[in-house]
Design a protein around this motif. Sequence first.
Motif, PDB file in Angstrom:
ATOM      1  N   GLY A  18      23.595   6.983 -31.271  1.00  0.00           N
ATOM      2  CA  GLY A  18      23.476   5.630 -31.776  1.00  0.00           C
ATOM      3  C   GLY A  18      24.813   4.962 -31.966  1.00  0.00           C
ATOM      4  N   ALA A  19      25.883   5.683 -31.758  1.00  0.00           N
ATOM      5  CA  ALA A  19      27.219   5.098 -31.918  1.00  0.00           C
ATOM      6  C   ALA A  19      27.708   4.631 -30.562  1.00  0.00           C
ATOM      7  CB  ALA A  19      28.185   6.137 -32.486  1.00  0.00           C
ATOM      8  N   GLY A  20      28.071   3.388 -30.488  1.00  0.00           N
ATOM      9  CA  GLY A  20      28.632   2.858 -29.260  1.00  0.00           C
ATOM     10  C   GLY A  20      30.132   3.113 -29.237  1.00  0.00           C
ATOM     11  N   ASP A  23      32.374   1.053 -31.514  1.00  0.00           N
ATOM     12  CA  ASP A  23      31.441   0.224 -32.293  1.00  0.00           C
ATOM     13  C   ASP A  23      31.266   0.821 -33.673  1.00  0.00           C
ATOM     14  OD1 ASP A  23      29.482  -1.438 -33.228  1.00  0.00           O
ATOM     15  OD2 ASP A  23      27.913  -0.699 -31.907  1.00  0.00           O
ATOM     16  N   GLN A  25      29.912  -0.661 -36.166  1.00  0.00           N
ATOM     17  CA  GLN A  25      28.665  -1.167 -36.746  1.00  0.00           C
ATOM     18  C   GLN A  25      27.495  -0.841 -35.830  1.00  0.00           C
ATOM     19  OE1 GLN A  25      28.220  -2.529 -39.780  1.00  0.00           O
ATOM     20  NE2 GLN A  25      30.354  -2.015 -40.133  1.00  0.00           N
ATOM     21  N   SER A  26      27.327   0.430 -35.458  1.00  0.00           N
ATOM     22  CA  SER A  26      26.234   0.810 -34.587  1.00  0.00           C
ATOM     23  C   SER A  26      24.901   0.596 -35.300  1.00  0.00           C
ATOM     24  CB  SER A  26      26.386   2.268 -34.158  1.00  0.00           C
ATOM     25  OG  SER A  26      26.312   3.118 -35.284  1.00  0.00           O
ATOM     26  N   SER A  29      19.686   4.621 -35.179  1.00  0.00           N
ATOM     27  CA  SER A  29      19.016   5.230 -34.032  1.00  0.00           C
ATOM     28  C   SER A  29      17.524   5.436 -34.276  1.00  0.00           C
ATOM     29  CB  SER A  29      19.646   6.587 -33.723  1.00  0.00           C
ATOM     30  OG  SER A  29      20.975   6.431 -33.340  1.00  0.00           O
ATOM     31  N   ARG A  46      22.631   8.732 -36.042  1.00  0.00           N
ATOM     32  CA  ARG A  46      23.083   7.696 -36.974  1.00  0.00           C
ATOM     33  C   ARG A  46      21.849   7.013 -37.536  1.00  0.00           C
ATOM     34  NH1 ARG A  46      27.656   6.650 -38.891  1.00  0.00           N
ATOM     35  NH2 ARG A  46      27.674   4.491 -38.314  1.00  0.00           N
TER      36      ARG A  46
END
Length: 103
Positions: A18-20, A23, A25-26, A29, A46
């Motif tokens: 879920g983490a870009g 990023d 502020q991901s 998920s 996340r």
Amino acid sequence: VDTGQDSECSAAGLEPRGAGVGDDQSVCSLCLVQPARYTCPRCCVRYCSLGCYRSEKHSHCSESFYRDNVIAELKLKKGNDREKQQMIEVLQKLAEERGSERE
């Protein structure tokens, strides 16, 4: 609030799901709506809240976490003879009740 688990996941060779890239502020998920504020220390997913952590989508991880903690706590607890006898009686009663339900 960041739990600091991202670095542990990275150290274990796991990229927080879920983490870009770049990023901070991901998106969660699990609900795919709220900003992800936490990272599960077991599976590195996340998530945004306790509700998402406990959700059906994450139950494979959270339930095993709860089970492992209960088992660890039970291993630490030593029962005396009276407590052991009470537990045996409870288990026998439960077995009898289940046996009568099947008949």
